[in-house]
Design an enzyme around this catalytic site. Structure first.
Site, PDB file in Angstrom:
ATOM      1  N   PHE A   1       0.854  -1.186   0.000  1.00  0.00           N
ATOM      2  CA  PHE A   1       0.000   0.000   0.000  1.00  0.00           C
ATOM      3  C   PHE A   1       0.893   1.240   0.000  1.00  0.00           C
ATOM      4  CE2 PHE A   1      -3.024   3.100   1.732  1.00  0.00           C
ATOM      5  CZ  PHE A   1      -4.139   2.805   0.960  1.00  0.00           C
TER       6      PHE A   1
ATOM      7  N   THR B   1       4.139   3.399   4.460  1.00  0.00           N
ATOM      8  CA  THR B   1       3.735   4.803   4.448  1.00  0.00           C
ATOM      9  C   THR B   1       2.278   4.892   4.874  1.00  0.00           C
ATOM     10  OG1 THR B   1       5.285   5.306   2.668  1.00  0.00           O
ATOM     11  CG2 THR B   1       3.495   6.872   3.022  1.00  0.00           C
TER      12      THR B   1
ATOM     13  N   THR C   1     -10.245  10.534   8.468  1.00  0.00           N
ATOM     14  CA  THR C   1     -10.725   9.825   9.659  1.00  0.00           C
ATOM     15  C   THR C   1      -9.552   9.501  10.581  1.00  0.00           C
ATOM     16  OG1 THR C   1     -10.458   7.602   8.731  1.00  0.00           O
ATOM     17  CG2 THR C   1     -12.533   8.746   8.250  1.00  0.00           C
TER      18      THR C   1
ATOM     19  N   HIS D   1      -8.456   6.589  11.215  1.00  0.00           N
ATOM     20  CA  HIS D   1      -7.849   5.330  10.782  1.00  0.00           C
ATOM     21  C   HIS D   1      -6.322   5.419  10.792  1.00  0.00           C
ATOM     22  CE1 HIS D   1      -7.752   1.493   8.691  1.00  0.00           C
ATOM     23  NE2 HIS D   1      -6.936   2.018   7.791  1.00  0.00           N
TER      24      HIS D   1
END
Length: 159
Positions: free
Chosen positions: A22, A81, A87, A89
């Site tokens: 990701f 990263t 939010t 999160h």
């Protein structure tokens, strides 16, 4: 007074790099910096570097725990990263990853160094992956090299 300090030349070490896919467009630069530092400065053979790709930063600790438990590697470098979104999160992922990696490191007495970026935006991540702010993957590799030597010296003292 006894003082333990160490350099960064480690020829016979085995290192695992765990990298999140990701945000890979940033992480690949961190990985490149880490490998360059390990091979060029640390004098570690590429064959002694195991690179493991995981889906995201949150998945790094479970792989780190498995690797640490094998007792075959001298250090682990975590690369990922985490970019702040709209939010919370971001906070949860970062806190869990750092907390779990710290716990694994102290449980198994293996250095785990952080090439994990936690940034406010993509621009900050790009800057820390090899442009204006250096390469945090390279910095994590330097820390791993030094910690390998420190741990070796500590083991000699206790044996």
């Amino acid at each position: 007074m006894n003082i333990i300090q160490s350099g960064i030349n480690v020829k016979n070490a085995s290192i695992t790099i765990i990298i999140a896919r990701f945000n890979e467009f940033i992480n690949k630069n961190l990985l490149s910096g880490a490998i360059d530092t390990l091979t060029r400065i640390g004098q570690i053979d590429k064959e002694k570097i195991l690179t493991i790709y995981v889906p995201g930063t949150y998945e790094i600790p479970i792989v780190a725990s498995y690797i640490a438990n094998t007792n075959k590697y001298d250090a682990i470098i975590a690369i990922g990263t985490i970019i702040k979104g709209s939010t919370d999160h971001f906070k949860h992922i970062a806190n869990d990853a750092y907390s779990n990696l710290s716990r694994i490191s102290t449980k198994y007495f293996i250095p785990i160094t952080m090439g994990i970026l936690t940034t406010e935006n993509i621009q900050q991540s790009i800057e820390r992956s090899g442009t204006k702010m250096g390469n945090k993957g390279s910095e994590a590799a330097l820390a791993a090299l030094e910690m390998i030597n420190i741990m070796k010296k500590l083991k000699k003292i206790n044996n």
